[in-house]
Every structure is written in C-alpha cells, then in structure tokens.
Design a protein around this motif. Structure first.
Motif, PDB file in Angstrom:
ATOM      1  N   ASP A 105      12.306   6.995   7.551  1.00 16.60           N
ATOM      2  CA  ASP A 105      13.244   7.567   7.640  1.00 16.60           C
ATOM      3  C   ASP A 105      13.522   8.314   8.663  1.00 16.60           C
ATOM      4  N   ALA A 106      14.340   9.409   9.144  1.00 14.38           N
ATOM      5  CA  ALA A 106      14.737  10.158  10.414  1.00 14.38           C
ATOM      6  C   ALA A 106      13.373  10.926  10.409  1.00 14.38           C
ATOM      7  N   GLN A 107      13.140  11.603   9.111  1.00 11.15           N
ATOM      8  CA  GLN A 107      11.898  12.404   9.348  1.00 11.15           C
ATOM      9  C   GLN A 107      10.400  11.947   9.391  1.00 11.15           C
ATOM     10  N   GLY A 108      10.609  10.232   9.510  1.00 12.54           N
ATOM     11  CA  GLY A 108       8.739   9.872   9.419  1.00 12.54           C
ATOM     12  C   GLY A 108       8.789   9.609   7.585  1.00 12.54           C
ATOM     13  N   THR A 109       9.539   9.769   6.797  1.00 15.62           N
ATOM     14  CA  THR A 109       8.906  10.133   4.952  1.00 15.62           C
ATOM     15  C   THR A 109       9.222   8.115   5.220  1.00 15.62           C
ATOM     16  N   PRO A 110       8.272   7.398   4.769  1.00 16.89           N
ATOM     17  CA  PRO A 110       8.769   6.127   4.175  1.00 16.89           C
ATOM     18  C   PRO A 110       9.570   6.032   3.555  1.00 16.89           C
ATOM     19  N   LEU A 111      10.275   4.616   3.284  1.00 15.70           N
ATOM     20  CA  LEU A 111      11.752   4.722   2.345  1.00 15.70           C
ATOM     21  C   LEU A 111      10.337   3.284   1.434  1.00 15.70           C
ATOM     22  N   ALA A 112       9.254   3.071   1.380  1.00 14.11           N
ATOM     23  CA  ALA A 112       8.891   2.134   0.595  1.00 14.11           C
ATOM     24  C   ALA A 112       7.502   1.889   0.636  1.00 14.11           C
ATOM     25  N   ASN A 113       6.804   1.193  -0.066  1.00 15.12           N
ATOM     26  CA  ASN A 113       5.650   0.765   0.075  1.00 15.12           C
ATOM     27  C   ASN A 113       5.302  -0.054   1.714  1.00 15.12           C
ATOM     28  N   ALA A 114       4.452   0.311   2.338  1.00 18.61           N
ATOM     29  CA  ALA A 114       3.952  -0.494   3.542  1.00 18.61           C
ATOM     30  C   ALA A 114       3.190  -2.126   3.148  1.00 18.61           C
ATOM     31  N   MET A 115       4.152  -3.184   3.724  1.00 16.90           N
ATOM     32  CA  MET A 115       2.994  -4.420   4.110  1.00 16.90           C
ATOM     33  C   MET A 115       1.719  -5.034   4.420  1.00 16.90           C
ATOM     34  N   LEU A 116       0.559  -4.845   3.797  1.00 16.96           N
ATOM     35  CA  LEU A 116      -0.902  -4.501   4.617  1.00 16.96           C
ATOM     36  C   LEU A 116      -0.766  -5.593   5.667  1.00 16.96           C
ATOM     37  N   TRP A 117      -1.497  -5.298   6.695  1.00 18.13           N
ATOM     38  CA  TRP A 117      -1.494  -6.801   7.624  1.00 18.13           C
ATOM     39  C   TRP A 117      -2.492  -8.039   6.901  1.00 18.13           C
ATOM     40  N   GLN A 118      -2.584  -7.674   5.846  1.00 15.09           N
ATOM     41  CA  GLN A 118      -4.039  -9.173   4.848  1.00 15.09           C
ATOM     42  C   GLN A 118      -2.506 -10.169   4.498  1.00 15.09           C
ATOM     43  N   ASP A 119      -1.404  -9.338   4.112  1.00 12.89           N
ATOM     44  CA  ASP A 119      -0.177  -9.426   3.042  1.00 12.89           C
ATOM     45  C   ASP A 119       0.401 -11.563   3.508  1.00 12.89           C
ATOM     46  N   LYS A 120       0.582 -11.868   2.669  1.00 17.01           N
ATOM     47  CA  LYS A 120       0.686 -13.325   3.423  1.00 17.01           C
ATOM     48  C   LYS A 120       2.090 -13.994   2.707  1.00 17.01           C
ATOM     49  N   ARG A 121       3.033 -12.538   2.502  1.00 20.04           N
ATOM     50  CA  ARG A 121       3.982 -13.593   1.808  1.00 20.04           C
ATOM     51  C   ARG A 121       5.014 -14.023   2.556  1.00 20.04           C
TER      52      ARG A 121
ATOM     53  N   HIS B 233       1.275  -1.512   0.437  1.00 19.33           N
ATOM     54  CA  HIS B 233       0.347  -0.159   0.480  1.00 19.33           C
ATOM     55  C   HIS B 233       0.812   1.478   0.024  1.00 19.33           C
ATOM     56  N   ASP B 234       0.791   1.942  -1.386  1.00 16.08           N
ATOM     57  CA  ASP B 234       1.051   3.628  -0.731  1.00 16.08           C
ATOM     58  C   ASP B 234       0.467   4.732   0.270  1.00 16.08           C
ATOM     59  N   PRO B 235       1.592   4.630   1.408  1.00 12.01           N
ATOM     60  CA  PRO B 235       1.543   5.291   3.303  1.00 12.01           C
ATOM     61  C   PRO B 235       0.983   6.798   2.452  1.00 12.01           C
ATOM     62  N   THR B 236       0.950   7.555   1.062  1.00 10.42           N
ATOM     63  CA  THR B 236       0.915   8.362   1.322  1.00 10.42           C
ATOM     64  C   THR B 236      -0.818   8.687   0.848  1.00 10.42           C
ATOM     65  N   THR B 237      -1.565   7.793   0.361  1.00 13.07           N
ATOM     66  CA  THR B 237      -2.619   7.377   0.106  1.00 13.07           C
ATOM     67  C   THR B 237      -3.489   7.326   1.828  1.00 13.07           C
ATOM     68  N   TRP B 238      -2.650   7.364   2.525  1.00 15.71           N
ATOM     69  CA  TRP B 238      -3.296   7.580   3.950  1.00 15.71           C
ATOM     70  C   TRP B 238      -3.380   8.993   4.986  1.00 15.71           C
ATOM     71  N   ILE B 239      -2.375   9.372   4.176  1.00 15.17           N
ATOM     72  CA  ILE B 239      -1.656  10.886   4.401  1.00 15.17           C
ATOM     73  C   ILE B 239      -2.635  11.449   3.900  1.00 15.17           C
ATOM     74  N   ASN B 240      -3.042  11.579   2.446  1.00 13.75           N
ATOM     75  CA  ASN B 240      -3.924  11.805   2.119  1.00 13.75           C
ATOM     76  C   ASN B 240      -5.268  11.912   1.901  1.00 13.75           C
ATOM     77  N   GLY B 241      -5.391  10.979   2.357  1.00  8.92           N
ATOM     78  CA  GLY B 241      -7.268  11.132   3.294  1.00  8.92           C
ATOM     79  C   GLY B 241      -7.213  11.723   4.341  1.00  8.92           C
ATOM     80  N   VAL B 242      -6.352  11.376   5.185  1.00 11.49           N
ATOM     81  CA  VAL B 242      -6.312  12.318   6.593  1.00 11.49           C
ATOM     82  C   VAL B 242      -6.758  14.062   6.345  1.00 11.49           C
ATOM     83  N   LYS B 243      -5.881  14.179   5.553  1.00 11.25           N
ATOM     84  CA  LYS B 243      -5.732  15.729   5.110  1.00 11.25           C
ATOM     85  C   LYS B 243      -6.920  15.178   4.582  1.00 11.25           C
TER      86      LYS B 243
END
Length: 520
Positions: free
Chosen positions: A90-106, A47-57
C-alpha cells in the motif's frame, strides 16, 4: 567515531544476512537468519514479507554487536536481494499479501497469454528476457486475474530489494539490475517500457522509480534508526540484484571474464559493453551493476540445492558422523567422489529438480539419474551429481561465449566453491582455468564496492574493484585435457537424454501422472 565501515544487507531466498566490512574490504562481522517459504503446492511458492524485514533488523543488530557494539562507525548501508520476487504494497509500503517467490511456477497460463499477445522474439528484444513464470510480469498477471482486489489496491509492486529500501528510507525505489528482471523494463533504454505496461494492464506508476545501481536513495529514517541502534541517519545505497552484485564482487566488469556462482542454484554471468541477444533465446541479457553496462546471464534453478537434497535424504549416517567430528557433512561426501573416476562410470545426472531455466526453459522438466546398473557404487552416483550440475552450467558457458567472445577465466563463488573436488570438476568440464575468490560472499563484496564508490570512498568503481578484490593464491585450478575430452562426450549424452525425453512428451506424461496421483 570515524566512519570506517559499510553494512551490506543481503536478503536471499532462504535467509537474510548482514555483513559489515571495513573500507579496506575486511569482513569484520556477519550475522545470518534463516526463514522458510510457504509451499502452497510443489510449484506455488509464497513468502511472508515480514520475515525479510525481521531478518534485516535481527541480523543488523547482531552483526553490529559482534564487531564493536557501536554503529557510529558505519558510513552507509548497501542493500541487495534475490530478484524477480514480487510483493504488492500500500501507500505506506505495507504488504497487502504474501510475496510470490522467483521460483514460483503458477503463472504458466499467463506466460502463454503474453506469448500470444506479443510473441517470444518481441519480448526478448525489448526486455532481454524469456517469457517465463520465473520473471515478474507473469506473476502480476496471475495476481490481476486471481486476486483483483489486491492488484487494484496496490500502490506499488516491489522486489525484495525495494521492500527493504522502503522500510529503511520510506522511499519507493528500485535499481536497473532489479528492474531488468521484471519483463517490464526496456533493456536497451534502461527505463520502464510504458508500452508493455499499457499492453498488459500494469500501471507504470505502480512500479518504483528505477535508478542506476550504486545510487544513494535516501537516509535511514528516524524510526528505523531506533530499531537498528543508529544514533543518526546514514545513507542507503541501492546495490540491486544479488547476482549482478556478485559479478562485481568477482571482478566481472571487463570482457573475457565470467563468473559462476553456485549456491541454491547456479548463475553464470559475463560482462558486455552493449546488449547482446541470442537468436535462440537460450540465455538472457540483464542490466549490470556497473551502470550503463550489461551482463549475459544464464540461471539454473537447482544445483547446490540438489546436492543438499542428496545430503539430507541419503547421507544421514554421514550427517551424524560429521556432527560428532565437528566437521561439515559435505567433507565426508566429497571424499567419496575421489574414489570414482571422471565420467562417473557412465552415470549421467540431469539436475532439473524444479524445471529448468537456461538453456531449455522448460518448467515441466524433472530430474533424471541415467545409466544405473548393479555394478555401480555410491561414489559414482555422488560424482555424477556434481558432474551433472557442472555439465548443465557448461552448456550455458558455450552459448554465452558465442555472443560475447572467448572467455579466458572463470571465477567461482558460493557455498559449492568451498569444495576443491567440485572446482576441479568445473575446470575439467569447462576446459578453462577456474579461480576461487577469497571471500565466499561475492554478492556482499560487490555491495560493498558499489556503496563505497557511491559515498565517495573511491573515485571510480574500477578503482574500488582493484583495491578490494582478493583471490585465493592456491585457488586457481587448471583443466586436465584428457578429462576435458571425457566430459565433452558425457556432455553430448547429457543433452541427448533431455532432448529424447522432451521430444517424446515424457515430461507431459509424468505431469499427468502426478496430477492423477494427487487427485486420488
């Protein structure tokens, strides 16, 4: 302007929502924004974490405009979210990669590594959790093995809740309810388990500070105040995991009560004053949103989502008719269920559309419709879907009762609880009274209760629960004994079908076939 409202941010699996409540519990405004996850494979979900932040705003700004257009009356922001989803930052809280969702089974091979290192019982006793790719630790081990650069560069590994709090306040904080879903948190001491972190190479300093649920964790930063239209900083409260918040929002803060929250999946939770452990590890123990208390919990990955699948795949005529009549498609589908008696004329439905969590914990399980014949009708199939979901829930209710004692009432919430037909099926299957909350947003209401208590609007959490909770006077449904007896028989067959397929290796053969088909 006097501070008379609290904004609750709820970042779910399929969308973000901001709800604004009065301090009397009235829902003044709400806004919702959908987003979609990234399916790399059927069971690999980023999941692209920016969609969560945009959704909040976006939802916050829209919700404020809806109720007054002035944010000065908001006394605090309370944050809840989905659980066990992880994002490296990273140290500023910027995502370094997409999130792995709770439903993920990899991370199945990583779960086997954990099992070989410590064993199921040791992990369960220390964390309250099963060894399963559902939780955070296996995901982190997968990241460490497959993307070591991101793993080593990450300053923190955050849940969705933590990511939102960091965006709002600049702090790296989680709460006990979220931490207790990571498989790195000691469930009895309510603290990060340094031994587990060291054993599996996860730096404990890469985990955010874990605080009690209902803690004020900072104020909204000046930058975000400008984004959200706030004229001055307001406190932010860590309300934690959506399901634990929902338990508070349904009054599950004392013994003998249980909640069943059915949306995309179903979650079954019961209060306990001390950690409890199932000898067979079928259900898990998590931190309650009542600080210093616990919940026995069972999760079902696919329940409401299966009914939605049926709607979207087999009910296009009904969808078109519902749009023309300006009603919900489910109203039409549910009306058909009344034409089929309890037991669905012998059709049995197994809702394992994304593997299964409690009570079987089999990521390879799949959905089954059993017992079809030429004489069966569409209403019987639809009833079987609803009954199958409820029978799966009931297995977990019985297990939890063995651990915490008898349950006298089950409180229900989530989109599925809108249906009186589904609630009657629930009461008949469980053999217990079912009570529906006035509010469908039990998680948001729980977040309100936690925040209002945290900022001193109530002297205790119990006082807030007693003041703010409201249940539908006509929403109490009682079980019918003769139908409960029917469902006890159907439930035995329901379990037997799963056990027969599992014991015969059918799921493994099905997975082999799918791999063969994809490779061709």
């Amino acid at each position: 302007m006097p501070e008379t409202a609290i904004a609750c941010i709820d970042v779910g699996t399929t969308g973000a929502r901001t709800l604004i409540y009065s301090l009397q519990g009235e829902l003044l405004a709400q806004a919702y924004e959908e987003y979609t996850s990234i399916f790399l494979r059927p069971t690999w979900i980023d999941h692209d974490p920016t969609t969560w932040i945009n959704g909040v705003k976006n939802t916050f700004v829209r919700a404020v405009k809806q109720f007054s257009g002035d944010a000065d009356s908001i006394a605090a922001i309370s944050v809840i979210s989905q659980r066990s989803t992880v994002t490296p930052v990273d140290a500023q809280g910027t995502p370094l990669a997409n999130a792995m969702l709770w439903q993920d089974k990899r991370a199945i091979s990583q779960t086997e590594h954990i099992r070989s290192e410590l064993g199921d019982e040791e992990v369960y006793r220390r964390t309250g959790l099963r060894i399963d790719p559902y939780f955070t630790l296996p995901k982190l081990l997968w990241l460490k093995e497959n993307n070591p650069q991101v793993f080593s560069q990450a300053r923190k590994f955050l849940t969705v809740h933590d990511l939102v709090i960091n965006h709002l306040t600049g702090t790296f904080v989680t709460d006990w309810t979220q931490a207790s879903r990571t498989m790195l948190f000691n469930i009895e001491r309510l603290a990060w388990d340094a031994g587990l972190c060291e054993r599996f190479g996860v730096p404990v300093e890469a985990l955010p500070e874990a605080v009690p649920p209902g803690t004020v964790v900072g104020e909204v930063s000046a930058t975000v105040c400008k984004e959200l239209g706030l004229r001055h900083p307001i406190p932010v409260v860590a309300a934690g995991g959506d399901q634990q918040a929902a338990a508070v929002g349904l009054g599950i803060v004392v013994p003998e009560l249980m909640c069943v929250n059915t949306g995309t999946g179903s979650f079954i939770l019961a209060h306990t004053d001390k950690p409890a452990f199932d000898p067979e590890r079928r259900v898990v123990c998590t931190a309650s949103a009542v600080a210093g208390k616990w919940l026995m919990e069972a999760g079902i990955f696919t329940s409401g989502s299966v009914y939605r699948w049926f709607r979207d795949t087999f009910a296009m005529v009904e969808k078109n008719a519902a749009e023309a009549l300006s009603i919900d498609t489910y109203e039409i589908i549910n009306s058909e269920v009344k034409n089929s008696p309890p037991g669905a004329d012998g059709i049995v439905f197994i809702p394992h559309f994304a593997g299964t969590a409690a009570p079987y914990w089999n990521p390879g399980a799949s959905g089954v419709i059993f017992g079809l014949s030429l004489g069966h009708t569409r209403p019987a199939v639809i009833r079987a879907l609803l009954e199958g979901i409820t029978l799966e829930i009931n297995k977990n209710i019985r297990i939890i009762e063995e651990l915490v004692g008898p349950i006298r009432e089950i409180r229900v919430s989530g989109g599925a609880a809108r249906s009186s037909t589904f609630n009657q099926i629930q009461a008949d299957v469980y053999g217990k009274p079912v009570l529906r909350s006035v509010s469908e947003q039990s998680s948001g209401l729980g977040a309100l209760i936690l925040a209002a208590t945290a900022i001193g609007k109530f002297s205790t959490l119990g006082q807030a629960v007693d003041t703010l909770l409201e249940f539908d006077p006509g929403g109490r449904v009682h079980p019918r004994d003769r139908f409960h007896a029917v469902y006890q028989r159907v439930g035995e067959l329901h379990d037997a079908i799963y056990q027969a397929l599992n014991n015969a290796g059918v799921y493994e053969k099905a997975a082999g076939l799918m791999n063969f088909l994809r490779s061709g």
